[in-house]
Design a protein around this motif. Structure first.
Motif, PDB file in Angstrom:
ATOM      1  N   TRP A 216       1.259   3.937  -3.035  1.00 33.53           N
ATOM      2  CA  TRP A 216       0.838   5.317  -2.758  1.00 33.53           C
ATOM      3  C   TRP A 216       1.993   6.283  -3.027  1.00 33.53           C
ATOM      4  O   TRP A 216       1.799   7.341  -3.637  1.00 33.53           O
ATOM      5  CB  TRP A 216       0.366   5.418  -1.305  1.00 33.53           C
ATOM      6  CG  TRP A 216       0.081   6.811  -0.852  1.00 33.53           C
ATOM      7  CD1 TRP A 216      -1.062   7.518  -1.028  1.00 33.53           C
ATOM      8  CD2 TRP A 216       0.976   7.674  -0.118  1.00 33.53           C
ATOM      9  NE1 TRP A 216      -0.942   8.778  -0.463  1.00 33.53           N
ATOM     10  CE2 TRP A 216       0.295   8.893   0.098  1.00 33.53           C
ATOM     11  CE3 TRP A 216       2.270   7.523   0.373  1.00 33.53           C
ATOM     12  CZ2 TRP A 216       0.873   9.949   0.789  1.00 33.53           C
ATOM     13  CZ3 TRP A 216       2.852   8.581   1.049  1.00 33.53           C
ATOM     14  CH2 TRP A 216       2.152   9.778   1.254  1.00 33.53           C
TER      15      TRP A 216
ATOM     16  N   ILE B 235      -6.037   2.350  -3.479  1.00 36.51           N
ATOM     17  CA  ILE B 235      -4.661   2.748  -3.807  1.00 36.51           C
ATOM     18  C   ILE B 235      -4.205   2.068  -5.090  1.00 36.51           C
ATOM     19  O   ILE B 235      -3.517   2.675  -5.923  1.00 36.51           O
ATOM     20  CB  ILE B 235      -3.707   2.434  -2.634  1.00 36.51           C
ATOM     21  CG1 ILE B 235      -3.993   3.389  -1.463  1.00 36.51           C
ATOM     22  CG2 ILE B 235      -2.246   2.554  -3.069  1.00 36.51           C
ATOM     23  CD1 ILE B 235      -3.187   3.098  -0.207  1.00 36.51           C
TER      24      ILE B 235
ATOM     25  N   GLY C 204      -6.396  -0.996   0.110  1.00 43.92           N
ATOM     26  CA  GLY C 204      -5.608  -1.705  -0.889  1.00 43.92           C
ATOM     27  C   GLY C 204      -6.174  -1.520  -2.291  1.00 43.92           C
ATOM     28  O   GLY C 204      -5.438  -1.227  -3.243  1.00 43.92           O
TER      29      GLY C 204
ATOM     30  N   GLN D 201      -6.597   0.399   7.130  1.00 42.48           N
ATOM     31  CA  GLN D 201      -5.987   0.719   5.845  1.00 42.48           C
ATOM     32  C   GLN D 201      -5.811  -0.544   5.005  1.00 42.48           C
ATOM     33  O   GLN D 201      -6.115  -0.561   3.807  1.00 42.48           O
ATOM     34  CB  GLN D 201      -4.617   1.375   6.058  1.00 42.48           C
ATOM     35  CG  GLN D 201      -4.659   2.784   6.614  1.00 42.48           C
ATOM     36  CD  GLN D 201      -3.277   3.405   6.683  1.00 42.48           C
ATOM     37  OE1 GLN D 201      -2.441   3.199   5.803  1.00 42.48           O
ATOM     38  NE2 GLN D 201      -3.007   4.146   7.737  1.00 42.48           N
ATOM     39  N   SER D 202      -5.311  -1.596   5.637  1.00 38.80           N
ATOM     40  CA  SER D 202      -5.080  -2.844   4.926  1.00 38.80           C
ATOM     41  C   SER D 202      -6.386  -3.404   4.373  1.00 38.80           C
ATOM     42  O   SER D 202      -6.425  -3.965   3.273  1.00 38.80           O
ATOM     43  CB  SER D 202      -4.425  -3.877   5.857  1.00 38.80           C
ATOM     44  OG  SER D 202      -3.183  -3.403   6.327  1.00 38.80           O
TER      45      SER D 202
ATOM     46  N   ASN E 204       0.810  -1.215   0.000  1.00 39.42           N
ATOM     47  CA  ASN E 204       0.000   0.000   0.000  1.00 39.42           C
ATOM     48  C   ASN E 204       0.845   1.267   0.000  1.00 39.42           C
ATOM     49  O   ASN E 204       0.636   2.174  -0.813  1.00 39.42           O
ATOM     50  CB  ASN E 204      -0.960   0.011   1.192  1.00 39.42           C
ATOM     51  CG  ASN E 204      -2.235  -0.754   0.916  1.00 39.42           C
ATOM     52  OD1 ASN E 204      -2.445  -1.272  -0.175  1.00 39.42           O
ATOM     53  ND2 ASN E 204      -3.093  -0.851   1.912  1.00 39.42           N
TER      54      ASN E 204
END
Length: 517
Positions: free
Chosen positions: A366, A444, A441, A436-437, A362
């Motif tokens: 990014w 992004i 994913g 976030q994970s 990620n």
């Protein structure tokens, strides 16, 4: 260089500057004496004699960048025209560009942004000045000669805290000597600060050196910080790398497996006493590997994928791979031949390395999106400058509707992707790592895919605007040529466009309602 104090009238230049012995002309109110430069001029003596005694401003800017006059040729200036002031303003180190759309909107008054505060502005100014003074000159030289980043620049970045900041927010920032003396504390540093560092460093406009500038550390050392199983081991490796004394890279891709990381063939087998792994296999296209001391390596263990930190030593061989961009990147083929690795060098859990690798993607993707958007903006700025000064068929390029349409497309693409990038960055700042994970994913992946599609369009339009100069590695079009030759790296490295697009859609499908719609 200070402007010469001597003044001339235009009549004086016309009379004295056009003779067998003297060749003078005027560029932007300054008088230049090229009499001793005739034999050295790349275009030949005749080109200079054609403008002797005249105001050559339009002819000069139809062929050259303004930076030519701020380099070694500045010494050819012998005076100025009385009563006149130069109209061309060349930004100094750290200064913002005055060209429309050359800077993101948050740096372009009177526009405002909810994402950036005083600490972000402070850091931006500091990184801009550092890049202009130290990174860009070396980047341009290394990009051209293909040699690797100097230890001097690495040491300078280490002392400035840039090596620490390149890994993003985290506790590791507490060990930085300083954060460029900017008005930002380690605990304040967020992903917008991270974005600023990435985008400002990209302004060196040298795609090969951009990767050669410790890109391997950005994606390799993060694995050590997040997954080392021993604190003393983690501290030793991170201290060595943050100090610049040791170099580290991520070694996942093989000739056998790229995006399909689960199919790696490099094998690690434990010794009978269980104290070591014996590693055999190869890795290919590994950024920075030629000059690295540590390799964060994906291997197949007994029941699955694992990740090991392998130190350069007996059985480790690296060879340079030449690719489309500069060898300054240090792209590498690595051979591991019965390499003995302590079991303490395992990162994460044995046979569960796939989670280690995937969690690292990620931030890498990014960061690449940050860089692609910024380099694309540089192309917009360069093309606006060129269209403003280039005369074709008796008109400036900017006066041609077809050129304005190309520029409009390029500007719209950059502004749209900067906005999307900032939206994703805001989510990163407000989601715990576990969220976030789970949720970012896919977005992004789609962002990176779209950014590299944007780069494809911008490279294509820019070369058409620049013509032959857009294919030339020197002179005015060198930035365009470098971008056109290197943008495809971002479409492949970190996950190919097709793979990331599919990832984004597949992740979205996980959250589709179960009922019929």
């Amino acid at each position: 260089m200070a402007a010469p104090s001597k003044t001339f009238s235009r009549a004086q230049v016309k009379k004295e500057g056009n003779s067998e012995d003297n060749v003078w002309f005027i560029i932007d109110s300054k008088v230049y004496d090229v009499s001793d430069f005739l034999d050295a001029h790349p275009g030949g003596e005749a080109v200079l004699r054609q403008v002797a005694g005249t105001d050559a401003t339009e002819a000069f800017y139809n062929l050259h960048r303004h930076e030519v006059l701020t380099g070694k040729y500045a010494e050819l200036a012998i005076g100025t025209i009385e009563g006149e002031k130069p109209e061309v303003v060349n930004p100094g180190p750290g200064e913002l560009s005055k060209v429309p759309y050359a800077e993101p909107l948050w740096l372009s008054p009177p526009f405002k942004s909810p994402y950036y505060n005083a600490s972000h502005h402070s850091l931006q100014k500091a990184v801009r000045k550092f890049t202009d003074l130290y990174v860009t000159p070396e980047a341009q030289a290394k990009e051209k000669d293909g040699t690797y980043i100097s230890q001097e620049l690495i040491d300078r970045m280490s002392k400035a805290g840039l090596l620490h900041m390149s890994l993003g927010p985290g506790k590791h920032l507490n060990s930085a000597p300083t954060l460029l003396d900017a008005d930002v504390k380690p605990e304040q540093f967020d992903y917008f600060h991270d974005l600023i560092v990435s985008q400002e460093m990209t302004r060196a406009a040298a795609r090969g050196f951009q990767d050669g500038n410790m890109a391997g550390m950005k994606i390799g050392l993060t694995v050590v910080l997040n997954y080392a199983n021993n604190e003393a081991f983690k501290k030793r490796i991170s201290d060595e790398c943050f100090s610049g004394k040791k170099k580290i890279c991520l070694a996942i891709t093989e000739a056998f497996a790229g995006s399909d990381v689960a199919r790696l063939r490099t094998v690690a087998k434990k010794t009978p006493d269980g104290k070591h792994y014996i590693v055999n296999g190869t890795k290919k296209w590994i950024t920075n590997g030629v000059f690295c001391d540590y390799f964060v390596t994906g291997v197949q263990t007994e029941k699955g994928l694992s990740v090991l930190l392998i130190e350069r030593g007996e059985g480790v061989e690296t060879k340079l791979i030449k690719t489309s961009y500069s060898t300054a990147a240090g792209t590498t083929f690595i051979t591991f031949d019965n390499v003995k690795v302590p079991v303490e060098n395992l990162l994460g859990k044995e046979n569960q390395g796939i989670y280690v690798i995937l969690s690292n993607f990620n931030h890498e993707r990014w960061t690449m999106s940050c860089a692609v958007v910024r380099y694309s903006r540089i192309i917009v700025e360069e093309s606006l400058k060129w269209a403003h000064q280039r005369i074709v068929f008796g008109k400036r390029l900017i006066d041609q509707p077809v050129i304005r349409l190309k520029l409009a497309k390029m500007i719209a693409l950059v502004e749209a992707h900067q906005s999307w990038l900032e939206t994703v960055t805001y989510q990163m700042c407000n989601m715990p790592y576990s969220e976030q994970s789970k949720h970012l994913g896919g977005p992004i992946g789609l962002l990176k895919m779209s950014c590299t599609r944007m780069a494809h369009e911008i490279a294509d339009e820019a070369v058409q605007i620049w013509g032959g100069r857009g294919l030339t590695q020197s002179g005015m079009g060198r930035v365009i040529e470098n971008f056109n030759r290197g943008y495809k790296f971002d479409a492949i490295l970190g996950g190919a466009e097709e793979v990331l697009g599919d990832l984004g859609v597949r992740q979205a499908m996980k959250f589709m309602p179960k009922e019929k719609l």
